[in-house]
Structures are given as C-alpha cells and as structure tokens.
Design a protein around this motif. Sequence first.
Motif, PDB file in Angstrom:
ATOM      1  N   THR A   1      -9.107  -3.354  -1.918  1.00  0.00           N
ATOM      2  CA  THR A   1     -10.161  -3.010  -0.974  1.00  0.00           C
ATOM      3  C   THR A   1     -10.149  -4.031   0.140  1.00  0.00           C
ATOM      4  O   THR A   1      -9.773  -5.192  -0.068  1.00  0.00           O
TER       5      THR A   1
ATOM      6  N   LEU B   1     -11.629  -0.598  -9.562  1.00  0.00           N
ATOM      7  CA  LEU B   1     -10.728  -1.666  -9.109  1.00  0.00           C
ATOM      8  C   LEU B   1     -10.684  -2.793 -10.164  1.00  0.00           C
ATOM      9  O   LEU B   1      -9.620  -3.278 -10.536  1.00  0.00           O
TER      10      LEU B   1
ATOM     11  N   ALA C   1     -16.076   2.822  -7.172  1.00  0.00           N
ATOM     12  CA  ALA C   1     -14.690   2.481  -6.809  1.00  0.00           C
ATOM     13  C   ALA C   1     -14.405   1.010  -7.092  1.00  0.00           C
ATOM     14  O   ALA C   1     -13.315   0.645  -7.545  1.00  0.00           O
ATOM     15  N   MET C   2     -15.398   0.149  -6.849  1.00  0.00           N
ATOM     16  CA  MET C   2     -15.225  -1.283  -7.141  1.00  0.00           C
ATOM     17  C   MET C   2     -15.072  -1.514  -8.645  1.00  0.00           C
ATOM     18  O   MET C   2     -14.279  -2.348  -9.089  1.00  0.00           O
TER      19      MET C   2
ATOM     20  N   VAL D   1     -19.114   3.659  -3.602  1.00  0.00           N
ATOM     21  CA  VAL D   1     -18.379   2.407  -3.377  1.00  0.00           C
ATOM     22  C   VAL D   1     -18.470   1.521  -4.622  1.00  0.00           C
ATOM     23  O   VAL D   1     -17.482   0.925  -5.051  1.00  0.00           O
TER      24      VAL D   1
ATOM     25  N   ASN E   1     -12.859  -4.942   1.546  1.00  0.00           N
ATOM     26  CA  ASN E   1     -14.083  -5.713   1.369  1.00  0.00           C
ATOM     27  C   ASN E   1     -14.126  -6.354  -0.021  1.00  0.00           C
ATOM     28  O   ASN E   1     -14.438  -5.697  -1.001  1.00  0.00           O
ATOM     29  N   ARG E   2     -13.858  -7.636  -0.123  1.00  0.00           N
ATOM     30  CA  ARG E   2     -13.801  -8.303  -1.432  1.00  0.00           C
ATOM     31  C   ARG E   2     -15.130  -8.959  -1.817  1.00  0.00           C
ATOM     32  O   ARG E   2     -15.280  -9.442  -2.924  1.00  0.00           O
TER      33      ARG E   2
ATOM     34  N   GLU F   1     -10.881   2.060   3.272  1.00  0.00           N
ATOM     35  CA  GLU F   1     -11.134   0.769   2.642  1.00  0.00           C
ATOM     36  C   GLU F   1     -10.354   0.554   1.336  1.00  0.00           C
ATOM     37  O   GLU F   1      -9.858  -0.516   1.058  1.00  0.00           O
ATOM     38  N   PHE F   2     -10.282   1.602   0.507  1.00  0.00           N
ATOM     39  CA  PHE F   2      -9.645   1.451  -0.807  1.00  0.00           C
ATOM     40  C   PHE F   2      -8.227   2.027  -0.778  1.00  0.00           C
ATOM     41  O   PHE F   2      -7.946   3.003  -0.087  1.00  0.00           O
TER      42      PHE F   2
ATOM     43  N   GLN G   1     -11.851   8.661   0.300  1.00  0.00           N
ATOM     44  CA  GLN G   1     -12.519   7.358   0.258  1.00  0.00           C
ATOM     45  C   GLN G   1     -13.969   7.520  -0.199  1.00  0.00           C
ATOM     46  O   GLN G   1     -14.632   8.489   0.172  1.00  0.00           O
TER      47      GLN G   1
ATOM     48  N   ARG H   1       0.836  -1.195   0.000  1.00  0.00           N
ATOM     49  CA  ARG H   1       0.000   0.000   0.000  1.00  0.00           C
ATOM     50  C   ARG H   1       0.875   1.251   0.000  1.00  0.00           C
ATOM     51  O   ARG H   1       1.781   1.373   0.827  1.00  0.00           O
TER      52      ARG H   1
END
Length: 342
Positions: A72, A62, A58-59, A55, A74-75, A15-16, A48, A7
């Motif tokens: 993230t 990703l 952002a996913m 969200v 949270n997968r 989270e991200f 964020q 990171r």
Amino acid sequence: MADVGKRLPENVAGEFFVDSTCINCLNCSSMAPQFFRQAGAHQVVYRQPESADEVRLAMQILVSCPVGAIGTVNRAALKEVMADFPLLIEDEVYFCGFNSPKTAGAASYFIKHADGNWLVCAPKFLPQLVSKFEELGGLSYIFLTHRDDVGDSDKYAARFGARRIIHGNDLDSSPQAEIVIETAEPLTPAGISSDFLVIPQPGHTEGHCALLYRNKFLFSGDELKPDRAGHLLDTWDPFWTWYSFERQTESAEKLGQHKFQWILPSHGQRMKIDAAEVPALVQEAVNRARAIADTEPMTMERVNNLREYAADLRKWGQVEYAEKVESRAAAVQSKLGMHGTF
Ligand SMILES: [Fe+2]
C-alpha cells in the motif's frame, strides 16, 4: 511489505497492489474476493477499496499475507491494523491472520474455551500475537490438521506449554506432538472437552484430520472448502492431493454425516451455511469428484507440482517424506517417458 518496483501489471491503478513475490496461497481472495482475484499464477487487486471499512479490511489482508506480497502507498495505519488480530469470526472463534510461509500461507484459527484455548494450525510466531493470546488466556492445545500446516506450532507450544495434536500418519512433521491420533474413526481425545471432535480425513495427506467444534465450526484443513463465490463446496483437485484422491473423496463423503454451519479451511473462502444444507452440499461435491476420470494425472504439470511440494517439505524439515514425494515425481516422469504421449 511488497515492493512497488515488483508491482504486477495486472493490478488496477491505486493504493493497494500485489507484487511478483505472491505465492498464490489464496488468502487475500478468500478474505476479500471483492478486491483480489487470480491473474495467471498470482493474485492481483482488480478493484481498490474505497470506504474506510474497505480500506481497513484491505490492510488486514495485507498483514495476513504470508510473504508480504501486498503493498500500500499508505503505511501509516499498519501498526494499528496489526492490533486487530486475532479477528473475531463468530462466538469464541477467531481468525489469527499473520499467515506463515512455513505453511504455504495457511489460515490459522483461535478458539477461546473454558477448559483451555486452542490454536488450529499455526500463524507466524510474532510478539503481538503472543501477547494477544496471553490476554485471551494463553493456549492449551494446538490442533494440526496435517503435515503441511505445522509451521511455528513448536514455538507456540513451548511458549504456552500447549499440547500439540496430530494424526500418527503425519507425526513425522511434528514428532514432539503430545497427543497422537491413531484411529480412523472420529474421536474426542481423553481428557478433552466433548465440544471438540477430531475427524480423521485421509486423502490430501495420509494423516489429515478435520476438527469439529460444538457441531458448529468445522476446521476442514485442506480437505473441504467452499468455492470462490461461497455457494458450493469445491471439488478437491487431483493436482493438490498428496496421498489419495479416492480416499479424500471417501473422507469428504463421511463429513456429510456431521452437523456444522461454518466451514473454516486452511486455504480458500470461509463460509457459513445452514446446517440442513450440509449433506446435499457434501454429496454434490463428492459426485463431482467421482466424475473426474483422471485422479492421478500423468503429466509434467503433476511432476512439477510434486517437485514443488517436495521442495516445500525440505524447507519445513520433513526430509524423509520429501524424498518419498521426489520418488513419486520421478515415477510419474518415467511413466511419461515410457508412454511418450503426454
Ligand atoms: Fe496441505
């Protein structure tokens, strides 16, 4: 997916995050400048996402990252988000996502058309995209803006029996292409709907072309792109011009004669503008380009940049062209040695 151990420290807590494998292709900050921005040689998360919609976006970003550098905590929702692609932009034009490292992370697009669907450049060749394209009616044409964005186009062409379109001056990057553009002037290739106009745009590479669809969507490749804020057209950078900065400026100037509203580049922000603003926006960018004094930078940065490009070309199997770029890097370096002032 990204490694939390890598990171980047510039990420804001949460989270991200982006890790150190980021190749700085700009996809994330183009899709969501409200979360991602430049920090040194990488992109990072500086805010964020908060709401459910944020969200989700952002996913999606990703999932689009070509090298899996966005992570993230949270997968769980990832699989569901993957099914969002291709993402509708407007009308029958989609963003494919799943940007490929074989195209330096270039964006690719899908056009649903009554005479057969189009892919503009190529995303990663993945089963979930293949089945989505199947559901949408398959692929008839794959338009390759230039040699850098060929990626997995051969796999898509084989899977769907699609015909690849590329300019003859970049043909060595896709030697099996079925439709080869040989002119310098805009044209609709024989047998293709007049909704599509191929516009040769030498500059970034010698065989670079843009695709204009229904006088509304300009797939501009690496020639013309909006600035980060989406207000202006960026001036093309001499450091990222592989063929001729002057030719690129001439090519861009000619785009001002065409009508379009959407600018959909390979890298960078997508933008919708009033078609009436196009001539002034293009001319402004052209004027800025003509004010740049040093259009063939004689610096070590340029040498390194050419060498990195040559390394990419080798990875993509364009060995002969890689050798030409390496010779050019060596020539710049030797001039540096002669002058000794850089
Ligand atoms: Fe390129």
